[in-house]
Design an enzyme around this catalytic site. Structure first.
Site, short mmCIF file in Angstrom:
data_model
loop_
_atom_site.label_atom_id
_atom_site.label_comp_id
_atom_site.label_asym_id
_atom_site.label_seq_id
_atom_site.Cartn_x
_atom_site.Cartn_y
_atom_site.Cartn_z
N HIS A 1 1.12 6.64 -3.13
CA HIS A 1 1.43 5.85 -1.81
C HIS A 1 2.72 5.06 -1.93
CE1 HIS A 1 -0.89 3.14 -4.45
NE2 HIS A 1 -0.35 2.14 -4.02
C1 UD1 Z 1 -0.08 -1.87 0.05
C2 UD1 Z 1 0.91 -2.91 -0.94
C3 UD1 Z 1 0.85 -1.78 -2.30
C4 UD1 Z 1 -0.35 -1.50 -2.66
C5 UD1 Z 1 -1.14 -0.83 -1.60
C6 UD1 Z 1 -2.64 -0.25 -2.03
C7 UD1 Z 1 2.45 -4.42 -0.26
C8 UD1 Z 1 3.94 -4.68 -0.06
N1 UD1 Z 1 2.21 -3.14 -0.57
O1 UD1 Z 1 0.81 -0.89 0.33
O2 UD1 Z 1 1.23 -2.98 -3.31
O3 UD1 Z 1 -0.45 -0.72 -3.75
O4 UD1 Z 1 -1.17 -1.52 -0.57
O5 UD1 Z 1 -3.10 0.83 -1.44
O6 UD1 Z 1 1.44 -5.35 -0.13
N2 UD1 Z 1 -2.62 1.64 7.22
C9 UD1 Z 1 -3.40 2.18 7.64
N3 UD1 Z 1 -4.68 1.60 7.66
C10 UD1 Z 1 -4.98 0.58 6.79
C11 UD1 Z 1 -3.81 0.05 6.05
C12 UD1 Z 1 -2.60 0.72 6.34
O7 UD1 Z 1 -3.50 2.94 8.67
O8 UD1 Z 1 -6.12 0.05 6.60
C13 UD1 Z 1 -0.96 2.34 7.36
C14 UD1 Z 1 -0.25 1.60 8.40
O9 UD1 Z 1 0.47 2.60 9.07
C15 UD1 Z 1 0.43 0.75 7.59
C16 UD1 Z 1 1.06 1.66 6.40
O10 UD1 Z 1 -0.48 2.18 6.00
O11 UD1 Z 1 2.00 0.47 8.11
C17 UD1 Z 1 1.34 0.86 4.99
O12 UD1 Z 1 0.36 -0.19 5.03
P1 UD1 Z 1 0.71 -1.73 4.18
O13 UD1 Z 1 -0.40 -2.57 3.83
O14 UD1 Z 1 1.96 -2.39 4.69
O15 UD1 Z 1 1.44 -1.26 2.75
P2 UD1 Z 1 0.66 0.04 1.71
O16 UD1 Z 1 1.61 1.03 1.75
O17 UD1 Z 1 -0.81 0.11 2.28
N1 UDP Z 2 -9.30 3.80 -4.99
C1 UDP Z 2 -10.29 4.35 -4.42
N2 UDP Z 2 -10.34 5.35 -3.61
C2 UDP Z 2 -9.18 6.08 -3.56
C3 UDP Z 2 -7.98 5.54 -4.29
C4 UDP Z 2 -7.99 4.64 -5.33
O1 UDP Z 2 -11.33 3.58 -4.54
O2 UDP Z 2 -9.20 7.17 -2.72
C5 UDP Z 2 -9.40 2.67 -6.05
C6 UDP Z 2 -8.71 2.84 -7.37
O3 UDP Z 2 -9.99 3.41 -8.23
C7 UDP Z 2 -8.41 1.45 -7.76
C8 UDP Z 2 -7.80 1.02 -6.64
O4 UDP Z 2 -8.20 1.76 -5.60
O5 UDP Z 2 -9.63 0.79 -8.24
C9 UDP Z 2 -6.23 1.17 -6.66
O6 UDP Z 2 -5.75 0.95 -5.25
P1 UDP Z 2 -4.21 1.35 -4.84
O7 UDP Z 2 -4.04 2.77 -5.78
O8 UDP Z 2 -4.43 1.49 -3.29
O9 UDP Z 2 -3.32 0.29 -5.29
P2 UDP Z 2 -2.36 0.00 -6.41
O10 UDP Z 2 -3.11 -0.20 -7.57
O11 UDP Z 2 -1.53 0.88 -6.69
O12 UDP Z 2 -1.79 -1.36 -5.90
#
Ligand code: UD1
Ligand code: UDP
Length: 362
Positions: free
Chosen positions: A201
């Site tokens: 992601h």
């Molecule tokens: C965010 C964090 C990242 C983390 C990740 C975990 C920041 C800068 N990024 O990235 O560090 O690793 O979460 O998963 O804080 N969206 C949905 N539904 C949701 C949430 C997001 O559809 O519930 C979509 C939206 O289109 C949004 C995009 O995902 O624009 C990105 O979401 P965002 O929270 O900005 O960043 P992540 O890529 O999720």
């Molecule tokens: N995770 C989950 N379901 C998924 C993918 C990840 O429960 O489909 C959990 C994973 O076990 C870990 C956390 O989400 O506990 C990690 O989150 P993510 O990879 O979104 O964020 P990051 O750690 O990269 O910030």
């Protein structure tokens, strides 16, 4: 206590539980709403036994500035009303950054859990979040030795730094018995150790068409040896759809599924032949589960998973990633050990430190 995005919930849950158990603290659980889909948020509250958030800001998605600013505006109102003794932030997401800045400006002490991690790559939004959060935090709770080293090198005084271990592993240790019972493999028609689990992601991997096409070619190569199982993060789904690549991904034979709940995901990780990821948390969890992990990034802020654990940094070069994956699938597996203090008791240590610290603040 602040939570906003998926990886925050696993970190906040054990601390919330440990604080509540003492009866000395009254934790207020605040959810910024950075992640809001049921499968990115509510499911974790249910599975982790977290109570409903006391406060929900509902900020949703946006550009970095929009999202951070919205959280700051709303969080400032909350702090002025609640006047807490301490704000606890975890991890490195925009919610972490926004709330720590607001608290610091209102002179409310900030504790950062998972402090000191550094990828030394400022093109990663999370690296900016880590640097700023640590700079304004009063208490720095660290998960691995590199964190202590980095903070000391940045001039943070010793007495602010506490090496407590990894709270995310507290959640893993608590929930692995339940995960062992999960029926997710049957539901997906999978057998243990016959599939490669993928989570991707990071913007650097999923925001450009070329990178996503490369990833699909990696899937194609892995599919010759193992089933690719890919719970698709909403950001990644949005980009795959935008570039018209969803159909291609399914044609390759990869199993594209919704983001999984924590319990089924733990089970999927535990029984995987291989995990390919760019997630921070997944690098750590695979180390504890002793499952081979290939991290598709040029750097990691979690070096202990490489030095001690099962993680290998494979970069983003297509051939290198494929070679590394085929190596694992052909049985060349990196064995690892469990890092120090990743024992399920990090939250307990945090509370013990807080008890001592609060005595000195009275
Ligand atoms: C965010 C964090 C990242 C983390 C990740 C975990 C920041 C800068 N990024 O990235 O560090 O690793 O979460 O998963 O804080 N969206 C949905 N539904 C949701 C949430 C997001 O559809 O519930 C979509 C939206 O289109 C949004 C995009 O995902 O624009 C990105 O979401 P965002 O929270 O900005 O960043 P992540 O890529 O999720
Ligand atoms: N995770 C989950 N379901 C998924 C993918 C990840 O429960 O489909 C959990 C994973 O076990 C870990 C956390 O989400 O506990 C990690 O989150 P993510 O990879 O979104 O964020 P990051 O750690 O990269 O910030």
């Amino acid at each position: 206590m602040v939570a906003g995005a998926r990886p925050n919930f696993m970190k906040v849950a054990p601390i919330h539980k440990a604080l509540s158990a003492t009866k000395r603290y009254k934790p207020i659980l605040l959810h910024t709403g950075q992640h809001y889909d049921e499968k990115m948020s509510k499911v974790f509250f249910d599975e982790l036994g977290l109570p409903e958030p006391d406060i929900y800001l509902g900020v949703g998605s946006g550009s970095h500035a929009e999202q951070t600013a919205k959280i700051m505006v709303e969080f400032e109102k909350v702090l002025l009303k609640e006047v807490p003794d301490l704000v606890v932030v975890v991890g490195d997401v925009n919610s972490t950054l926004a709330c720590s800045i607001v608290a610091a400006k209102l002179l409310v002490p900030v504790a950062h859990v998972e402090a000191g991690l550094r990828s030394f790559d400022r093109t990663m939004p999370e690296e900016i979040n880590r640097l700023v959060t640590d700079a304004v935090s009063d208490l720095l709770f660290v998960s691995e030795p590199s964190g202590v080293y980095n903070l000391m090198k940045e001039g943070v005084p010793d007495e602010k730094i506490f090496f407590v271990g990894n709270v995310m592993i507290d959640s893993l240790v608590t929930h692995i018995p339940k995960a062992n019972e999960s029926k997710i493999l049957d539901e997906l028609g999978l057998k243990p150790k016959t599939y490669a689990l993928v989570t991707l992601h990071r913007p650097s991997n999923v925001d450009e068409k070329e990178s996503l096409e490369k990833i699909l070619r990696v899937f194609e190569a892995i599919s010759q040896k193992s089933k690719v199982v890919f719970p698709v993060h909403p950001r990644t789904r949005k980009m795959l759809e935008q570039f018209g690549l969803m159909e291609k991904a399914s044609r390759i034979g990869a199993l594209l599924i919704e983001p999984q709940g924590y319990i089924p995901f733990l089970k999927l990780m535990k029984e995987a032949q291989l995990v390919l990821t760019d997630s921070g948390g997944v690098q750590e969890e695979t180390t504890v589960l002793q499952v081979p992990c290939l991290t598709m990034r040029e750097n990691t802020e979690r070096p202990i998973t490489i030095e001690v654990g099962t993680n290998l940094l494979v970069g983003t070069d297509e051939k290198e990633v494929i070679d590394a994956a085929l190596n694992v699938l052909n049985g060349k597996v990196k064995r690892g050990l469990i890092p120090e203090k990743w024992d399920g008791r990090a939250a307990e240590r945090i509370v013990a430190h807080l008890d001592e610290i609060f005595k000195t603040w009275d």
